[in-house]
Design an enzyme around this catalytic site. Structure first.
Site, PDB file in Angstrom:
ATOM      1  N   ALA A  49     -23.065  14.251  24.467  1.00 59.20           N
ATOM      2  CA  ALA A  49     -23.358  12.883  24.917  1.00 59.20           C
ATOM      3  C   ALA A  49     -22.126  12.043  25.230  1.00 59.20           C
ATOM      4  CB  ALA A  49     -24.165  12.174  23.824  1.00 59.20           C
ATOM      5  N   GLY A  52     -19.152  12.868  31.003  1.00 56.98           N
ATOM      6  CA  GLY A  52     -19.857  13.517  32.115  1.00 56.98           C
ATOM      7  C   GLY A  52     -21.338  13.192  32.201  1.00 56.98           C
ATOM      8  N   GLU A  75     -15.591  15.438  19.481  1.00 54.11           N
ATOM      9  CA  GLU A  75     -14.463  14.634  19.964  1.00 54.11           C
ATOM     10  C   GLU A  75     -13.527  14.309  18.814  1.00 54.11           C
ATOM     11  OE1 GLU A  75     -14.074  14.234  23.067  1.00 54.11           O
ATOM     12  OE2 GLU A  75     -16.078  14.569  23.917  1.00 54.11           O
ATOM     13  N   LEU A 139     -24.197  20.353  27.130  1.00 56.74           N
ATOM     14  CA  LEU A 139     -22.925  20.866  26.598  1.00 56.74           C
ATOM     15  C   LEU A 139     -22.155  21.592  27.686  1.00 56.74           C
ATOM     16  CD1 LEU A 139     -23.767  22.500  23.141  1.00 56.74           C
ATOM     17  CD2 LEU A 139     -22.899  20.210  23.605  1.00 56.74           C
ATOM     18  N   TYR A 236     -18.393  30.702  41.369  1.00 51.95           N
ATOM     19  CA  TYR A 236     -19.369  29.943  40.580  1.00 51.95           C
ATOM     20  C   TYR A 236     -20.701  30.700  40.464  1.00 51.95           C
ATOM     21  CZ  TYR A 236     -21.309  26.232  37.903  1.00 51.95           C
ATOM     22  OH  TYR A 236     -21.869  25.557  36.843  1.00 51.95           O
ATOM     23  N   LYS A 245     -25.679  30.400  34.048  1.00 53.68           N
ATOM     24  CA  LYS A 245     -26.661  29.440  34.582  1.00 53.68           C
ATOM     25  C   LYS A 245     -28.001  30.134  34.857  1.00 53.68           C
ATOM     26  CE  LYS A 245     -24.238  25.677  34.362  1.00 53.68           C
ATOM     27  NZ  LYS A 245     -24.513  24.788  33.211  1.00 53.68           N
ATOM     28  N   LEU A 274     -19.402  17.248  40.704  1.00 56.63           N
ATOM     29  CA  LEU A 274     -18.693  15.999  40.436  1.00 56.63           C
ATOM     30  C   LEU A 274     -17.467  16.249  39.592  1.00 56.63           C
ATOM     31  CD1 LEU A 274     -21.686  13.644  39.783  1.00 56.63           C
ATOM     32  CD2 LEU A 274     -19.915  13.337  41.491  1.00 56.63           C
ATOM     33  N   VAL A 275     -16.551  15.294  39.631  1.00 55.83           N
ATOM     34  CA  VAL A 275     -15.340  15.437  38.837  1.00 55.83           C
ATOM     35  C   VAL A 275     -15.665  15.136  37.377  1.00 55.83           C
ATOM     36  CG1 VAL A 275     -12.968  14.660  38.532  1.00 55.83           C
ATOM     37  CG2 VAL A 275     -14.018  14.582  40.810  1.00 55.83           C
ATOM     38  N   THR A 276     -15.569  16.147  36.537  1.00 64.56           N
ATOM     39  CA  THR A 276     -15.678  15.941  35.091  1.00 64.56           C
ATOM     40  C   THR A 276     -14.585  16.796  34.464  1.00 64.56           C
ATOM     41  OG1 THR A 276     -17.157  17.810  34.663  1.00 64.56           O
ATOM     42  CG2 THR A 276     -18.225  15.710  35.201  1.00 64.56           C
TER      43      THR A 276
HETATM   44  P1  NAI Z   1     -18.229  17.438  30.213  1.00 64.93           P
HETATM   45  O1  NAI Z   1     -17.068  18.287  29.863  1.00 64.93           O
HETATM   46  O2  NAI Z   1     -17.964  16.084  30.795  1.00 64.93           O
HETATM   47  O3  NAI Z   1     -19.146  17.187  28.893  1.00 64.93           O
HETATM   48  C1  NAI Z   1     -19.351  18.142  27.927  1.00 64.93           C
HETATM   49  C2  NAI Z   1     -19.947  17.534  26.662  1.00 64.93           C
HETATM   50  O4  NAI Z   1     -20.169  18.594  25.722  1.00 64.93           O
HETATM   51  C3  NAI Z   1     -19.062  16.508  25.931  1.00 64.93           C
HETATM   52  O5  NAI Z   1     -19.872  15.485  25.391  1.00 64.93           O
HETATM   53  C4  NAI Z   1     -18.465  17.317  24.773  1.00 64.93           C
HETATM   54  O6  NAI Z   1     -18.098  16.554  23.631  1.00 64.93           O
HETATM   55  C5  NAI Z   1     -19.632  18.221  24.461  1.00 64.93           C
HETATM   56  N1  NAI Z   1     -19.267  19.436  23.732  1.00 64.93           N
HETATM   57  C6  NAI Z   1     -18.525  20.489  24.150  1.00 64.93           C
HETATM   58  N2  NAI Z   1     -18.458  21.432  23.175  1.00 64.93           N
HETATM   59  C7  NAI Z   1     -19.183  20.958  22.137  1.00 64.93           C
HETATM   60  C8  NAI Z   1     -19.524  21.468  20.858  1.00 64.93           C
HETATM   61  N3  NAI Z   1     -19.105  22.656  20.441  1.00 64.93           N
HETATM   62  N4  NAI Z   1     -20.276  20.686  20.041  1.00 64.93           N
HETATM   63  C9  NAI Z   1     -20.716  19.454  20.437  1.00 64.93           C
HETATM   64  N5  NAI Z   1     -20.450  18.948  21.645  1.00 64.93           N
HETATM   65  C10 NAI Z   1     -19.694  19.680  22.471  1.00 64.93           C
HETATM   66  O7  NAI Z   1     -19.148  18.323  31.131  1.00 64.93           O
HETATM   67  P2  NAI Z   1     -20.186  18.056  32.323  1.00 64.93           P
HETATM   68  O8  NAI Z   1     -19.517  18.390  33.592  1.00 64.93           O
HETATM   69  O9  NAI Z   1     -20.867  16.751  32.167  1.00 64.93           O
HETATM   70  O10 NAI Z   1     -21.223  19.236  32.051  1.00 64.93           O
HETATM   71  C11 NAI Z   1     -22.466  19.074  31.401  1.00 64.93           C
HETATM   72  C12 NAI Z   1     -23.448  20.079  31.991  1.00 64.93           C
HETATM   73  O11 NAI Z   1     -23.658  19.762  33.372  1.00 64.93           O
HETATM   74  C13 NAI Z   1     -22.951  21.528  31.958  1.00 64.93           C
HETATM   75  O12 NAI Z   1     -24.041  22.374  31.703  1.00 64.93           O
HETATM   76  C14 NAI Z   1     -22.442  21.736  33.374  1.00 64.93           C
HETATM   77  O13 NAI Z   1     -22.442  23.087  33.762  1.00 64.93           O
HETATM   78  C15 NAI Z   1     -23.482  20.944  34.142  1.00 64.93           C
HETATM   79  N6  NAI Z   1     -23.119  20.597  35.526  1.00 64.93           N
HETATM   80  C16 NAI Z   1     -21.887  20.070  35.831  1.00 64.93           C
HETATM   81  C17 NAI Z   1     -21.552  19.790  37.150  1.00 64.93           C
HETATM   82  C18 NAI Z   1     -20.223  19.204  37.513  1.00 64.93           C
HETATM   83  O14 NAI Z   1     -19.887  19.210  38.698  1.00 64.93           O
HETATM   84  N7  NAI Z   1     -19.464  18.693  36.584  1.00 64.93           N
HETATM   85  C19 NAI Z   1     -22.516  20.019  38.249  1.00 64.93           C
HETATM   86  C20 NAI Z   1     -23.818  20.480  37.807  1.00 64.93           C
HETATM   87  C21 NAI Z   1     -24.067  20.776  36.491  1.00 64.93           C
END
Ligand code: NAI
Length: 397
Positions: A49, A52, A75, A139, A236, A245, A274-276
């Site tokens: 949460a 991203g 975090e 996650l 990817y 996925k 998106l940029v994350t």
């Molecule tokens: P992000 O890196 O911004 O967020 C990841 C979150 O997971 C953070 O809140 C982090 O604290 C948490 N996290 C990681 N390891 C953890 C653990 N062991 N325990 C508890 N929390 C943990 O990533 P983003 O990009 O928002 O990705 C979220 C989902 O969206 C993923 O499944 C990703 O594949 C998917 N996604 C991302 C896209 C992109 O372009 N960034 C596009 C489409 C899907």
């Protein structure tokens, strides 16, 4: 402490507390400007949460639907002259804003893959909310210690079968070059990536929550996936992460079966690139995103994580007939994948070089988004000022 960006590769080692708070506030303002989501969620658990898509989901549920939210993340607060992580500051800012608006918001900081954190979450739901009606699973992690076997799995971002060569950009220097990524050497790398980013942990969460009786009648759960254009397929969708996925998407019928008695339902939503913090780690993808931003902004259809999640909740998840593709997935990558958008991106892809990067791509937009993730590049913030305040997540402090 004066906090400036300190970048190593695709990671920014520092985060700015006031800047990240500004980033969270901007997202809240956007959600408020869109008005309330009718029949939206009321009691929400977001796993992942703090940054991203997960953070944007939490903000959408809270400020778009007055939902009580519990956020789980991994975090770090500030320590010994080192700033905390962006996700820590984001969560502190989110809780403060939510509490000021009279909304329930508590957080749990720890390894979401573990049984302990699942149990802590259940205890908190039982104590404060009774049940939840939406579980967002967002996650993104490079590793997972399996809670049953104790095995530490590390994911890899590699093609499968043969090497892949294409263009990539170092988004800090703007140098466009060819990169060759060697394929996985063994099935184990694929299995490890599936263990980290596939659907097993999502299933473990839903099984555990269900057994504990903390899922409400009619509960929904959603996890996020990505497909993208053919040009990124080798690294990817047809690579190791794509296998994960596939596994995540394949978990939907299993969860639907588990949730049948509760009239519950599970979805995978395919989101836009998106940029994350996670996506900047994938080779080739940042260059694609820079070109995609250029095209989508010119067409007036660009969205960030918050716009994506607002549309997901308001126009997909909480509507009478949830629009699905032929594989049963929600698609909020629909504008990214529009043929006119993809055609223009492919043309630009052929042309792009170090020399024309600034003019034909939105590398500036990419960089801004990247630094914004860590609370930098906000005009309202004075980055030369000392920030000595100890920033805590209220519910954790
Ligand atoms: P992000 O890196 O911004 O967020 C990841 C979150 O997971 C953070 O809140 C982090 O604290 C948490 N996290 C990681 N390891 C953890 C653990 N062991 N325990 C508890 N929390 C943990 O990533 P983003 O990009 O928002 O990705 C979220 C989902 O969206 C993923 O499944 C990703 O594949 C998917 N996604 C991302 C896209 C992109 O372009 N960034 C596009 C489409 C899907």
């Amino acid at each position: 402490m004066i906090i400036q960006p300190r970048v190593r590769g695709f990671i920014c080692l520092t985060s700015h507390p006031e800047g990240t708070a500004q980033h969270v506030k901007n997202q809240i303002e956007y959600i408020k400007s869109k008005g309330k989501i009718s029949n939206g969620p009321k009691k929400v658990l977001v796993i992942g949460a703090s940054t991203g898509f997960g953070l944007a989901s939490r903000i959408t549920a809270a400020f778009g639907s007055d939902a009580a939210t519990i956020g789980v993340f991994f975090e770090k607060p500030a320590a010994e002259g080192r700033p905390g992580t962006a996700g820590w500051y984001n969560s502190a800012a989110f809780e403060k804003e939510a509490h000021a608006a009279g909304l329930y918001a508590k957080s749990i900081n720890g390894d979401a893959f573990s049984d302990e954190i699942k149990q802590q979450t259940i205890d908190l739901i039982k104590k404060d909310l009774g049940q939840v009606d939406l579980v967002v699973y967002s996650l993104a992690s490079p590793r997972r210690t399996h809670p049953k076997t104790g095995v530490a799995h590390a994911s890899v971002l590699k093609p499968i079968g043969k090497p892949f060569t294409d263009k990539t950009v170092d988004f800090h220097t703007g140098i466009v070059s060819d990169i060759t990524i060697q394929p996985v050497e063994n099935e184990e790398d694929i299995a490890n990536t599936i263990a980290v980013m596939g659907g097993e942990d999502w299933r473990f969460w839903i099984e555990t929550l269900r057994e504990a009786g903390v899922l409400a009648e009619g509960v929904k759960t959603v996890a996020y996936s990505y497909i993208g254009p053919e040009l990124t397929y080798p690294v990817y969708r047809n690579g190791t992460i794509g296998r994960a996925k596939d596994d995540l998407e394949g978990t939907v019928p299993v969860l639907n079966n588990l949730l049948k008695d509760l009239n519950g339902i599970s979805y995978v939503s395919v989101n836009k690139a998106l940029v994350t913090q996670s996506s900047s780690a994938i080779p080739v993808v940042p260059l694609y995103i820079s070109l995609l931003y250029k095209v989508m902004k010119e067409k007036g259809i660009h969205e960030g994580t918050i716009e994506q999640m607002q549309r997901l909740f308001a126009e997909r998840l909480y509507t009478d007939n949830v629009l699905l593709d032929d594989k049963g997935r929600i698609r909020v990558d629909d504008w990214e994948m529009r043929p006119d958008v993809q055609e223009e991106v492919s043309k630009l892809w052929e042309q792009v070089t170090t020399e024309n990067l600034d003019s034909i791509s939105d590398i500036k937009g990419y960089r801004d988004d990247f630094f914004n993730l860590f609370g930098f590049n906000f005009e309202a913030i004075d980055y030369d000022k000392d920030t000595n305040e100890v920033v805590n997540v209220p519910s954790i402090a």
